[in-house]
Design a protein around this motif. Structure first.
Motif, mmCIF file in Angstrom:
data_model
loop_
_atom_site.group_PDB
_atom_site.id
_atom_site.type_symbol
_atom_site.label_atom_id
_atom_site.label_comp_id
_atom_site.label_asym_id
_atom_site.label_seq_id
_atom_site.Cartn_x
_atom_site.Cartn_y
_atom_site.Cartn_z
ATOM 1 N N PRO C 207 -47.599 16.075 -37.396
ATOM 2 C CA PRO C 207 -46.261 16.630 -37.172
ATOM 3 C C PRO C 207 -45.330 15.650 -36.462
ATOM 4 O O PRO C 207 -44.143 15.612 -36.760
ATOM 5 N N PHE C 208 -45.850 14.817 -35.550
ATOM 6 C CA PHE C 208 -44.930 13.951 -34.811
ATOM 7 C C PHE C 208 -44.292 12.907 -35.724
ATOM 8 O O PHE C 208 -43.181 12.452 -35.472
ATOM 9 N N TYR C 209 -44.996 12.553 -36.785
ATOM 10 C CA TYR C 209 -44.453 11.552 -37.708
ATOM 11 C C TYR C 209 -43.276 12.141 -38.484
ATOM 12 O O TYR C 209 -42.247 11.485 -38.664
ATOM 13 N N ALA C 210 -43.442 13.411 -38.904
ATOM 14 C CA ALA C 210 -42.335 14.086 -39.592
ATOM 15 C C ALA C 210 -41.173 14.302 -38.614
ATOM 16 O O ALA C 210 -40.009 14.087 -38.951
ATOM 17 N N PHE C 211 -41.514 14.719 -37.392
ATOM 18 C CA PHE C 211 -40.466 15.025 -36.419
ATOM 19 C C PHE C 211 -39.628 13.790 -36.100
ATOM 20 O O PHE C 211 -38.402 13.883 -35.946
ATOM 21 N N ALA C 212 -40.276 12.627 -36.031
ATOM 22 C CA ALA C 212 -39.525 11.398 -35.756
ATOM 23 C C ALA C 212 -38.476 11.170 -36.839
ATOM 24 O O ALA C 212 -37.383 10.698 -36.562
ATOM 25 N N GLN C 213 -38.799 11.544 -38.087
ATOM 26 C CA GLN C 213 -37.810 11.400 -39.159
ATOM 27 C C GLN C 213 -36.725 12.457 -39.039
ATOM 28 O O GLN C 213 -35.557 12.182 -39.288
ATOM 29 N N TRP C 214 -37.129 13.669 -38.640
ATOM 30 C CA TRP C 214 -36.128 14.732 -38.488
ATOM 31 C C TRP C 214 -35.148 14.401 -37.368
ATOM 32 O O TRP C 214 -34.029 14.878 -37.340
ATOM 33 N N LYS C 215 -35.598 13.605 -36.376
ATOM 34 C CA LYS C 215 -34.687 13.191 -35.311
ATOM 35 C C LYS C 215 -33.564 12.339 -35.886
ATOM 36 O O LYS C 215 -32.542 12.156 -35.256
ATOM 37 N N GLY C 216 -33.792 11.759 -37.074
ATOM 38 C CA GLY C 216 -32.762 10.947 -37.715
ATOM 39 C C GLY C 216 -33.164 9.494 -37.875
ATOM 40 O O GLY C 216 -32.393 8.693 -38.368
ATOM 41 N N LEU C 217 -34.381 9.127 -37.453
ATOM 42 C CA LEU C 217 -34.827 7.740 -37.604
ATOM 43 C C LEU C 217 -35.126 7.466 -39.075
ATOM 44 O O LEU C 217 -35.562 8.345 -39.811
ATOM 45 N N SER C 218 -34.923 6.198 -39.486
ATOM 46 C CA SER C 218 -35.219 5.841 -40.873
ATOM 47 C C SER C 218 -36.724 5.654 -41.034
ATOM 48 O O SER C 218 -37.455 5.546 -40.053
ATOM 49 N N ARG C 219 -37.169 5.591 -42.303
ATOM 50 C CA ARG C 219 -38.597 5.413 -42.567
ATOM 51 C C ARG C 219 -39.150 4.178 -41.869
ATOM 52 O O ARG C 219 -40.228 4.199 -41.276
ATOM 53 N N THR C 220 -38.401 3.078 -41.955
ATOM 54 C CA THR C 220 -38.874 1.825 -41.361
ATOM 55 C C THR C 220 -38.956 1.962 -39.851
ATOM 56 O O THR C 220 -39.924 1.523 -39.231
ATOM 57 N N GLN C 221 -37.924 2.563 -39.264
ATOM 58 C CA GLN C 221 -37.942 2.734 -37.809
ATOM 59 C C GLN C 221 -39.136 3.570 -37.374
ATOM 60 O O GLN C 221 -39.802 3.271 -36.385
ATOM 61 N N VAL C 222 -39.420 4.634 -38.129
ATOM 62 C CA VAL C 222 -40.546 5.501 -37.766
ATOM 63 C C VAL C 222 -41.860 4.738 -37.884
ATOM 64 O O VAL C 222 -42.721 4.812 -37.009
ATOM 65 N N LEU C 223 -41.992 3.955 -38.957
ATOM 66 C CA LEU C 223 -43.231 3.187 -39.139
ATOM 67 C C LEU C 223 -43.439 2.210 -37.986
ATOM 68 O O LEU C 223 -44.512 2.145 -37.400
ATOM 69 N N TRP C 224 -42.378 1.458 -37.624
ATOM 70 C CA TRP C 224 -42.534 0.460 -36.575
ATOM 71 C C TRP C 224 -42.713 1.091 -35.211
ATOM 72 O O TRP C 224 -43.503 0.612 -34.404
ATOM 73 N N ARG C 225 -41.956 2.162 -34.938
ATOM 74 C CA ARG C 225 -41.960 2.694 -33.572
ATOM 75 C C ARG C 225 -43.108 3.671 -33.338
ATOM 76 O O ARG C 225 -43.600 3.785 -32.233
ATOM 77 N N HIS C 226 -43.476 4.434 -34.379
ATOM 78 C CA HIS C 226 -44.492 5.478 -34.159
ATOM 79 C C HIS C 226 -45.736 5.287 -35.007
ATOM 80 O O HIS C 226 -46.806 5.746 -34.641
ATOM 81 N N GLY C 227 -45.598 4.628 -36.161
ATOM 82 C CA GLY C 227 -46.743 4.500 -37.056
ATOM 83 C C GLY C 227 -47.753 3.469 -36.579
ATOM 84 O O GLY C 227 -48.910 3.780 -36.318
ATOM 85 N N LEU C 228 -47.288 2.212 -36.428
ATOM 86 C CA LEU C 228 -48.222 1.110 -36.181
ATOM 87 C C LEU C 228 -49.018 1.308 -34.902
ATOM 88 O O LEU C 228 -50.214 1.068 -34.866
ATOM 89 N N ARG C 229 -48.355 1.766 -33.837
ATOM 90 C CA ARG C 229 -49.060 1.927 -32.581
ATOM 91 C C ARG C 229 -50.205 2.929 -32.728
ATOM 92 O O ARG C 229 -51.312 2.720 -32.240
ATOM 93 N N ASN C 230 -49.934 4.035 -33.424
ATOM 94 C CA ASN C 230 -50.968 5.053 -33.587
ATOM 95 C C ASN C 230 -52.085 4.605 -34.528
ATOM 96 O O ASN C 230 -53.221 5.043 -34.390
ATOM 97 N N VAL C 231 -51.760 3.752 -35.482
ATOM 98 C CA VAL C 231 -52.790 3.244 -36.394
ATOM 99 C C VAL C 231 -53.675 2.222 -35.674
ATOM 100 O O VAL C 231 -54.868 2.105 -35.958
#
Lengths: 268, 480, 309
Positions: C207-231
């Protein structure tokens, strides 16, 4: 939804894996029956010669039939691997259940032992056991069992612990069911599929180890037909007889691919 | 002028229609509630309007958000509106915050990257947002260090940082204690203050009542009734809405008083329960007579389940004593679980499991059939596995399984917290009947004080435990 | 703190296991073990019956095994590994020589595998079930079925024998690195890619990955800011466990291409029944695993604060 996310064992992959293994087993067991021959019989006249009726895959540098050497090699290491996996799985299951049920020091000591074994490269352990044990095949069996039981132990313990702490087992205990019922209906159905996957991976690991040590000349001894040994023997003749070298290479790859597909998913 | 209007929105999965065409409008200052049970399609409808449907589903219809006209099926078009026009509040705020990022940066990044403020200003603004929600101390914490209520407020600050005038909240009370309901409602209504719009999707009647405004009642993907919330609640026209409202514990009739003179099944003296070295319950004394219901309330992590383990004899009490009536078999003490799926063996059919229990307890061969009829269960369910049966049916099957052991005492641990209101009422009604007909004594645990007030003969409220005693696994909802 | 303590216990148990295994190996040495050990110390020309007898009484080779075992373990825990039976050099010196070569090979292999595996895994994990994901599954499954020695064999045949691009064996120049490092890296990358792919797919479904996009962040921003760290957390943990696989690979590959590293030395030592060398190298590899995993524990705890209270 979760099934799409995690790479679960795909039934299709498993079927293909089982089919590959069935073909290999059929060749290893029935091949020498259909085309009788001796994997040790040398004939320098036929050195690196092509296929003929008595040797459908051609001959190696000493003129031995590759068909029969391959069939015997495909009996030898899978047999040792299966024996080691059976030993390791039984030991891992019993010790894992013991750790999960008894807890306390029994569990602590077993976990410490398993963790320490996990830190040691399996090939190294097999090498040391080979140096201690008298026969090469029994040495491989003992060494590989010693390496492989850890995986079965960890799986059994983790699954049994989680299941024993689940509401379902608590409810069964409250209802008055005994341990044998709880094992049959709650624990075994959770553990069994994991054991199958671990057994397929374990067999692949064992076969790889036997072949790798054979290839660097510290495993099975010549003239035993063994996959790694066959490759290293035929390597110098690559230019003259590429197919002779490719025969054990392809067989090894097919065997390991079949086991990897049968296992499904990846090592936990 | 309307902030948002949706025309003929429908949702399809392949050829199957999950939500029939619905039109709605959202006006400034007037909240809109979409009310329905699980599976009514309320979340799908909301997701279609926000462009957040899963890729396997397809939406049709038109949506107008501010000046933007969109086709509901054109997922990509909605992307630019998220955070800027629509603030989407997720279900289960705890899972909606990045677990590896502190609270403040999760708000700051929206100010900086969505609203386009320079970094220092974004940081200041995020700090001010959090302070306005009473979260000064939470800025530097990670989500797992926040309570459910705090996580929700952080999520609200993060969702609104982009400056969207419209707030859409999907099941905002899911995973939170009922006692937090009023805080949540007040927070959401705060979003309306500056002429914004608010849409709330919920199954929670009390929340819907507190939000007010207008309501749309959905069932099986179709609108059952709509109108002003106060009017619909006061004079529901559709039969389904009436049932739904009657199923709210607020509207249950009180239980007929039971005589307090029956033989005690369970006696507890000066009981203390601890877990992980922390005392959760202390100095508890009570007597539970046959046919009586003891209601236990308290916030999450107060030790309700641990108390149950002690009453059932699964763990020894830290102090004090639990006396069971003489002559009762150990199996006369049974339990109902919050999540019935987890209480059955996963790989066996329900029929196999129930027959095993019947055989173990030498129940007559038709006892399962008799109980099926009494609990209004379809025998065809017995051929299925626990995962393939609805929550309400499975909880009744769990009750059936317990009854096969001829219990005298039943510890019911939040047995209806995952059920819809109508199903909840049915299950609680069955439990109440069993106390009268079979003389069963029940300890009923619930986080809903109203439900306990309507159901129990005796009540105990457990205080909040020491926070360190709450294991993370229990506090943090497990991702489904 | 707790993590480090359990790693210390693990290290001590590893030492005991290695000591016990090599002790058993020594007791089973063919021929006169004392003579061989004395020969290792003083050279074959200088060994005589008196020297062999001195070794025999020192190591308790003639007597009961138990006091001899205690003596053996005592030497081990004092880090006194003795001298190689083959070269007559102190084991510590021999290992110090070879460690560097192995470390460079291992680092090159891990580095190369990280360049190949995780990026492919992320692309596949962002679209689970897509064409790229399925193609990657097929390739990584096939690669996983190729043992490291076979990979080395195939690369030698292809790149050196057939094409003549790279030397099949040798050491000392950068181009000698390519073949053995690639042989190791391909197998590691096949598994890295799967681990990353599963981690990415499960993070992207949170859910947090979807929510980051709903906040208005772009796909790339979400990947860099929330995706990579969690992976990175599951990938890092996995890399620690993969260390054993890496070591096994190093042992085999070094033997094949004649790399003068610790794995090559180990295989030779086992072949020559050079017990002190086996003990020294085995202990080093086991403790190396513990050390690497202890460092990874600390790093993972820094990235993911949930595990530590």
């Amino acid at each position: 939804m979760r099934t799409a996310i995690l790479s679960r064992p795909q039934p299709m992959g498993r079927i293909i894996g089982a089919a590959i293994l069935a073909v290999i087993a059929g060749f290893a067991l029935l091949g020498p029956v259909l085309v009788p021959g001796d994997p040790f019989a040398q004939s320098l006249m036929k050195s690196l010669a092509g296929p003929d009726a008595a040797a459908p895959f051609g001959h190696d540098h000493l003129g031995r039939s590759l068909f029969h050497r391959l069939a015997y090699a495909l009996r030898l290491s899978p047999l040792i691997a299966l024996a080691a996996v059976a030993t390791a799985a039984s030991a891992g299951l019993v010790l894992g259940m013991l750790a999960a049920l008894r807890g306390g020091w029994t569990e602590r000591v077993l976990v410490i032992l398993a963790d320490a074994l996990l830190a040691l490269p399996g090939l190294l352990m097999v090498l040391i056991v080979l140096a201690i044990m008298p026969g090469t095949a029994t040495g491989f069996w003992a060494g590989l069992s010693l390496v492989l039981w850890v995986e079965f132990f960890r799986l059994t313990r983790a699954t049994a612990r989680a299941t024993l702490a689940s509401p379902a087992v608590q409810a069964a205990k409250l209802l008055g069911f005994g341990w044998s019922y709880i094992f049959r209906t709650h624990l075994w159905p959770e553990i069994a599929p994991l054991m199958l996957t671990a057994a397929a991976f374990g067999t692949a690991t064992a076969i790889m180890a036997i072949a790798a040590l054979g290839f660097v000349s510290v495993g099975m001894r010549a003239p035993t037909p063994e996959l790694g040994l066959m490759m290293v023997e035929l390597l110098p003749y690559w230019r003259e007889a590429p197919m002779a070298l490719l025969t054990p290479v392809i067989a090894t790859f097919a065997l390991l691919l079949g086991l990897t597909l049968l296992a499904g998913g990846h090592k936990p | 002028m309307t902030l948002l209007s949706a025309t003929e929105i429908a949702v399809h999965a392949g050829a199957q229609r999950l939500v029939d065409p619905v039109s709605l409008a959202l006006n400034p200052g007037e909240p809109l509630v979409i009310l329905g049970e699980t599976g009514s399609g309320k979340s799908l409808l909301a997701q279609a309007i926000m462009g957040t449907l899963p890729e396997s589903l397809r939406a049709t219809g038109q949506v107008r958000i501010g000046k933007h006209e969109l086709r509901a099926g054109d997922r990509a078009a909605f992307r630019g509106l998220w955070g800027r026009q629509i603030a989407v509040l997720p279900q289960e705020p705890w899972l909606s915050l990045d677990p590896l990022m502190r609270a403040a940066p999760q708000v700051t990044e929206a100010h900086r990257l969505v609203a386009g403020r320079p970094a220092p200003e974004a940081r200041l603004q995020a700090g001010a947002d959090l302070a306005a929600l009473g979260l000064e101390g939470a800025a530097a914490r990670y989500p797992h260090q926040l309570s459910g209520g705090m996580a929700q407020r952080v999520a609200i600050a993060a969702a609104r940082a982009g400056g969207a005038p419209i707030v859409v909240a999907d099941e905002p009370t899911k995973g939170l204690d009922a006692t937090r309901r009023d805080d949540v409602a007040a927070l959401l209504l705060g979003a309306l203050a500056s002429g914004g719009g608010l849409m709330v999707i919920t199954h929670d009647l009390a929340l819907a009542r507190r939000i007010g405004g207008r309501v749309i009642v959905l069932r099986d993907g179709a609108v059952v009734e709509s109108g002003a919330t106060a009017e619909v609640f006061a004079r529901p026209t559709a039969a389904y809405t009436r049932d739904l409202i009657a199923a709210d514990p607020e509207n249950w009739p009180a239980r007929a008083p039971q005589p307090d003179t029956t033989k005690a099944v369970l006696q507890v003296e000066d009981l203390a329960v601890s877990r992980g070295g922390h005392v959760l319950v202390e100095g508890l004394s009570l007597t539970l007579g046959a046919g009586r219901i003891l209601g236990i309330t308290g916030p999450s992590g107060c030790g309700k389940s641990s108390l149950g383990d002690a009453l059932l004899g699964l763990v020894p009490p830290a102090q004090g004593q639990v006396h069971r009536a003489a002559g009762l078999a150990p199996t006369a003490f049974q339990k109902l679980y919050q999540d019935p799926v987890a209480a059955f063996p996963r790989t066996r059919t329900l029929g196999q499991t129930l027959r095993d229990v019947a055989r173990l307890h030498r129940a007559p061969w038709d006892r399962i059939d008799t109980l099926l009829a009494r609990l209004r269960l379809d025998p065809v369910l017995l051929t299925r596995r626990p995962g393939a049966v609805s929550g309400g049916e499975l909880q009744r099957l769990a009750l059936l399984r317990a009854m096969l052991a001829r219990p005298r005492f039943l510890f019911a641990d939040e047995p209806t917290s995952r059920l819809d209101p109508i199903t909840q009422r049915e299950v609680i009604g069955l439990l109440s009947d069993l106390t009268r007909t079979d003389g069963l004594a029940i300890a009923l645990v619930s986080h809903d004080p109203v439900l306990i007030a309507r159901t129990a003969d005796d009540r105990r409220s457990l205080p909040m435990a020491h926070p360190a005693a709450v294991p993370l696994a229990e506090v943090q909802p497990v991702p489904a | 703190m707790n993590i480090l303590l359990s790693r210390l216990v693990q290290a001590a148990t590893v030492a005991v296991l290695v000591g016990a295994a090599t002790f058993a190996m020594m007791r089973n040495l063919p021929g006169d073990a004392a003579w061989r050990i004395a020969a290792g110390r003083y050279g074959y020309d200088n060994v005589n019956a008196a020297a062999a007898e001195a070794v025999r009484s020192e190591l308790g080779l003639g007597g009961h095994w138990f006091p001899a075992f205690l003596q053996w373990m005592g030497n081990l825990f004092r880090l006194d590994f003795g001298v190689s039976l083959v070269s007559g050099q102190p084991v510590i010196h021999e290992i110090a020589h070879q460690l560097g070569a192995s470390l460079w090979l291992a680092l090159a292999a891990v580095g190369l595998s990280l360049l190949i595996g995780p990026p492919l895994g992320i692309i596949a994990g962002l679209r689970p079930g897509g064409l790229f994901d399925r193609a990657l599954l097929v390739v990584s499954t096939a690669l996983k079925a190729v043992p490291q020695f076979l990979m080395a064999l195939i690369l030698i045949l292809l790149l050196s024998v057939q094409l003549g691009w790279l030397p099949a064996a040798g050491y000392g120049q950068p181009r000698h690195f390519i073949l053995p490092a690639l042989a190791l890296a391909l197998g590691l990358a096949a598994v890295n890619a799967r681990i990353t792919r599963d981690a990415m797919a499960s993070v992207a479904a949170q859910p947090f990955y979807a929510f980051a996009q709903w906040k208005g962040l772009s796909r790339t921003q979400v990947l860099w800011r929330h995706g990579l760290r969690n992976v990175s957390v599951p990938l890092l943990t996995y890399l620690g466990l993969q260390f054993v696989l890496l070591v096994e690979g190093v042992v085999v590959i070094e033997s094949i291409v004649g790399w003068p590293g610790i794995g090559h030395a180990l295989v030779h030592a086992v072949f020559a029944r050079d017990v002190p060398m086996v003990q020294g190298t085995a202990l080093l590899l086991g403790l190396g695993f513990v050390l690497v995993n202890a460092l990874i524990d600390l790093l993972a705890a820094r990235i993911d604060p949930r595990g530590v209270q």
